[in-house]
Enzyme design. Structure first.
Site, PDB file in Angstrom:
ATOM      1  N   CYS A  68     131.433 -69.379   9.711  1.00 46.29           N
ATOM      2  CA  CYS A  68     132.159 -70.516   9.141  1.00 46.29           C
ATOM      3  C   CYS A  68     132.437 -70.228   7.673  1.00 46.29           C
ATOM      4  CB  CYS A  68     131.362 -71.803   9.286  1.00 46.29           C
ATOM      5  SG  CYS A  68     129.780 -71.758   8.444  1.00 46.29           S
ATOM      6  N   CYS A 107     129.749 -69.489   5.040  1.00 50.35           N
ATOM      7  CA  CYS A 107     129.130 -68.157   4.964  1.00 50.35           C
ATOM      8  C   CYS A 107     129.685 -67.361   3.783  1.00 50.35           C
ATOM      9  CB  CYS A 107     129.389 -67.364   6.249  1.00 50.35           C
ATOM     10  SG  CYS A 107     128.721 -68.118   7.749  1.00 50.35           S
ATOM     11  N   CYS A 153     125.083 -24.264   2.400  1.00 50.96           N
ATOM     12  CA  CYS A 153     126.397 -24.823   2.745  1.00 50.96           C
ATOM     13  C   CYS A 153     126.231 -26.229   3.314  1.00 50.96           C
ATOM     14  CB  CYS A 153     127.094 -23.956   3.799  1.00 50.96           C
ATOM     15  SG  CYS A 153     127.488 -22.291   3.290  1.00 50.96           S
ATOM     16  N   ASP A 167     104.743 -50.206  31.354  1.00 46.26           N
ATOM     17  CA  ASP A 167     105.003 -51.435  32.090  1.00 46.26           C
ATOM     18  C   ASP A 167     104.542 -51.177  33.536  1.00 46.26           C
ATOM     19  OD1 ASP A 167     106.248 -53.928  32.932  1.00 46.26           O
ATOM     20  OD2 ASP A 167     107.826 -52.667  33.775  1.00 46.26           O
ATOM     21  N   ASP A 223     111.471 -55.448  28.931  1.00 50.60           N
ATOM     22  CA  ASP A 223     110.776 -54.362  28.227  1.00 50.60           C
ATOM     23  C   ASP A 223     111.498 -53.947  26.947  1.00 50.60           C
ATOM     24  OD1 ASP A 223     108.765 -54.125  30.152  1.00 50.60           O
ATOM     25  OD2 ASP A 223     110.000 -52.816  31.397  1.00 50.60           O
TER      26      ASP A 223
END
Length: 826
Positions: A16, A19, A86, A501, A701
């Site tokens: 908006c 901001c 280089c 997991d 995860d």
């Protein structure tokens, strides 16, 4: 950036008009900013600043304020890169270019990867800035084009051959006389000393202005810019030897008596040997990209596409999403797609690493680059071109190969001062020999100074890390391990804990019927047939597990009714069938009898026990669970044997989690946690044991994968998890975790070997070239031998890196499929 003027940036995150003020305030707070005006309509900012303001400061301020600058990435093919110094200068030029946030240059691939602020600059302007610094740059496509490498190899081979043919007579005329006195007398009698020098002068001039022109054309301008490189060292060394020899040939009276010696053969042989070294290096480096070329070669160039009633052979670039393709037996699949018609087996080993072809039928997914078996199929393209799994793998491998490890920072710092330091050492060497050296001091001073210039080898330093990364990550891809971020190669070495997991990672991720224990005198197959018939119309995961376990024709079930929270009842072939928990049996006054004990045992093992009753009589207890993946026990055991702490973090119930952990020998278990809780569990493990890696596959995860020191995603999992990870295992095989650690370990060992060689070579041989051994009766190294040693140093580094192509030749063991228990009740 760092120059006075105006910078324009594209801003993201502005929702908006309010901001605007926050963005302007954040920019105005940056040191050196005079004014900052933000346009909400165009989502852009115009910043007026002085020379102290850096783009990285502006970008950091916007990030902190929550309105990041829009950044884009591009890549260039860079010419003229010959050594680590280089690389340093090219990167300095990139970072100094207006609008560039980050720039990295890779000597092995001759490429530059640049992140720049959208709106502040363009790829064309960045390329022009790099070209102006002495390293011509050209925009690069997604896949590396090897024709440039082939062209470079052919040019080097041609130049080396011409230089060798011209240098051979020079070497024979000068050195032949030193080695064979009779030949020296023959030259004096038949050619004459002056004529011999003139012939050497003519041939050496042709070498320096022909094949050796590359060193003068690149080295001398670099000297004028105050940024000397490897070409500068060669140009100085050969020019010094050549100029001294020209004076000795045409104006010998200008030199002290006894010092009018010629060193044409040194200048000529130096050019030949360094060109030969670069040729061998270029050929070896060409093999470091073998993994990318192999992946690119997996994609066919054409495919059969249905267009109305016609079937046309179209090139890949003309195939679009939604097109229907025909796949012939034995053909390589051109796009990602879904089977519309037909059945076949497809070899997916290039993606999964599994050698056994996978059965495919209507509705199944097909992956570009895999190979069809003996059946014909029709498929609809779901992803084409850059969107295919194969293209994504190629991009991941290229990004990893082009990345820099933290260890490279040391090399970059050394390279920044190395060539100027070598020139200083060479000058000091000449001075010391002139003052303290024996007669002829001038000649020996020249030999020692030229040798120091030539033997120094920043090429080996610059190649030490990137060549190993290229070969290591390429080999990893062949073994089913994709390093999305190259620095994960080094980060894996500090890992002390590997956390997994559970669902979909340690287990298959879907319920499977694992146990069927019938009552005494009951036929297990008959019970399973009735149970599968009753469950076939249900979409519940447990129902699908029971149905999938029976292989045969099923009778029709009637009056199927789900009993909420208890199970299911149905009528099959005139028999009443009940399937469910113990409370369902009690509700129908059915006594489980001795099978109740079996059910408790199954429940304690983390499984879900269900009773099957037919016509009011208990017939069997069955158990459904998410079984452990084949190979997982061996992978966990191997990790523990290598000294890792192994943990499991899951949102599943504690009972099921503890049961799986007990079977696998996992010591640390955290269960019943939300995705945020996984991050907290990782933090606790890290504080207790040190750096950790997390292995997962699901959307939940992603936070843990991003939070871990190294996130390892199962490639069969979600895109969200893969994007959050540092390493991707193409298949779900947990043995790939071990392969990832092995490749990391061997690649880092290889890099350290290369660096020890590159640094040790210079530390030891520069003093030798300077003549430190001469006072102790040792030799004074000739420039030609110095050139040979320098060339071999770079070749050694690249060849050593190529050894990584054979990492993991032995297949990893995998465990057998867990059997379906079918034993009578005790």
């Amino acid at each position: 950036m760092g120059v006075p003027g105006t910078t324009k940036l594209q801003i993201t995150g502005m929702g908006c008009a309010s901001c605007v003020g926050r963005v302007e305030k954040a920019l105005a707070a940056v040191s050196g900013v005079e004014t900052a005006e933000v346009n909400f309509a165009t989502r852009s900012a115009e910043i007026v600043h002085d020379r102290t303001t850096l783009l990285t400061d502006l970008s950091a301020a916007l990030d902190e304020a929550g309105y990041p600058a829009a950044l884009l990435e591009t890549e260039f093919t860079v010419e003229g890169l010959n050594c680590a110094s280089c690389v340093r200068r090219a990167e300095t030029a990139l970072v100094a270019a207006h609008g560039v946030v980050e720039g990295t240059v890779n000597l092995a691939t001759k490429t530059a990867h640049v992140r720049y602020a959208r709106g502040a600059t363009t790829p064309q302007e960045i390329g022009e800035a790099l070209t102006a610094s002495g390293y011509p740059a050209h925009p690069r496509g997604t896949v590396k084009d090897d024709s440039a490498d082939d062209h470079e190899i052919n040019d080097l081979a041609h130049a080396t051959l011409i230089a060798a043919l011209l240098a051979l007579p020079v070497f024979v005329l000068e050195m032949g006389g030193h080695m064979i006195p009779a030949f020296h007398h023959w030259v004096q009698a038949n050619i004459g000393d002056q004529t011999s020098k003139l012939v050497q002068f003519a041939l050496t001039t042709a070498i320096l202005l022909g094949p050796g022109r590359i060193f003068l054309a690149k080295g001398l301008p670099a000297l004028r810019r105050g940024a000397p490189d490897m070409n500068s060292l060669v140009a100085l060394g050969t020019s010094a030897a050549y100029a001294y020899s020209v004076i000795a040939t045409f104006f010998p009276s200008l030199l002290p008596a006894g010092t009018a010696n010629v060193y044409f053969e040194a200048a000529a042989v130096i050019v030949v040997l360094i060109l030969l070294g670069r040729l061998l290096e270029a050929r070896a480096k060409g093999r470091t990209g073998a993994a990318i070329r192999a992946l690119v070669g997996l994609q066919p160039q054409t495919a059969q596409v249905e267009k109305g009633k016609e079937v046309l052979d179209l090139p890949l670039g003309e195939i679009a999403q939604g097109d229907v393709l025909r796949l012939r037996p034995g053909e390589r699949i051109a796009v990602d797609g879904v089977v519309l018609e037909g059945r076949s087996h497809v070899d997916e080993s290039m993606i999964t690493g599994e050698p056994i072809p996978v059965a495919k039928g209507k509705g199944d997914q097909l992956i570009a680059g895999t190979v069809n078996g003996t059946g014909a199929m029709r498929l609809r393209a779901t992803e084409v071109g850059a969107g295919t799994v194969l293209a994504r793998i190629i991009r991941m491998v290229e990004q990893a190969q082009g990345s820099k490890l933290p260890i490279q920072a040391l090399v970059d710092r050394v390279a920044a001062v190395f060539v100027p330091a070598v020139m200083g050492i060479a000058a000091l060497t000449v001075l010391v020999w002139m003052v303290f050296g024996p007669d002829p001091a001038l000649s020996m001073a020249l030999v020692a100074g030229v040798s120091v210039l030539i033997i120094a080898c920043p090429c080996a330093m610059g190649l030490a890390t990137p060549t190993s990364i290229m070969v290591g990550t390429g080999r990893a891809a062949e073994l089913g391990v994709l390093f999305r971020k190259g620095d994960a190669l080094q980060a894996l070495q500090s890992v002390k804990v590997v956390a997994f997991d559970k669902t979909g990672t340690l287990t298959l991720g879907e319920p499977t019927l694992t146990d069927l224990l019938p009552a005494e005198g009951v036929d297990a197959d008959s019970v399973l047939r009735f149970a599968a018939a009753a469950e076939v119309s249900s979409e519940h995961p447990i129902a699908r597990a029971i149905t999938a376990a029976y292989h045969g024709d099923l009778p029709l079930a009637e009056d199927v009714e789900a009993v909420t929270g208890m199970g299911l009842q149905a009528r099959v072939e005139g028999h009443d069938v009940l399937i469910g928990a113990k409370r369902l049996m009690r509700a129908h006054h059915i006594d489980p009898g001795t099978l109740a004990t079996q059910a408790e045992r199954l429940g304690a093992a983390g499984k879900s026990p269900l009773f099957v009753a037919i016509d009011g009589q208990i017939e069997a207890v069955i158990a459904v669970s998410d079984p452990i993946k084949p190979g997982a026990p061996e992978a966990i055991a191997a990790l523990k044997a290598q000294g890792f702490q192994v943990a499991m973090i899951t949102g599943d119930a504690k009972g099921a989690a503890n049961a799986i952990a007990a079977q696998l020998g996992i010591d640390h278990v955290t269960a019943e946690v939300l995705p945020g809780g996984k991050v907290e569990a990782l933090d606790a493990l890290r504080s207790e044991h040190g750096n950790l890696a997390f292995v997962g596959d699901g959307i939940n995860d992603a936070p843990a994968l991003a939070s871990a020191d190294v996130g390892i995603a199962i490639g069969t999992g979600t895109d969200v998890a893969i994007e959050a990870a540092d390493v991707v295992l193409i298949s779900g095989d947990l043995q790939a975790v071990l392969r990832g650690f092995a490749i990391s370990r061997q690649t880092m060992r290889n890099i350290k070997q290369n660096l020890v060689w590159a640094f040790g070579y210079n530390i030891l041989l520069i003093p030798v070239a300077a003549g430190i051994l001469v006072p102790f009766g040792g030799p004074l190294l000739s420039p030609a031998l110095a050139a040979g040693a320098m060339a071999l140093s770079s070749v050694f580094v690249v060849t050593n890196a190529l050894r990584l192509r054979w990492v993991g030749q032995q297949p990893e063991p995998t465990g057998p499929e867990p059997p379906l228990a079918a034993a009578p009740a005790e």
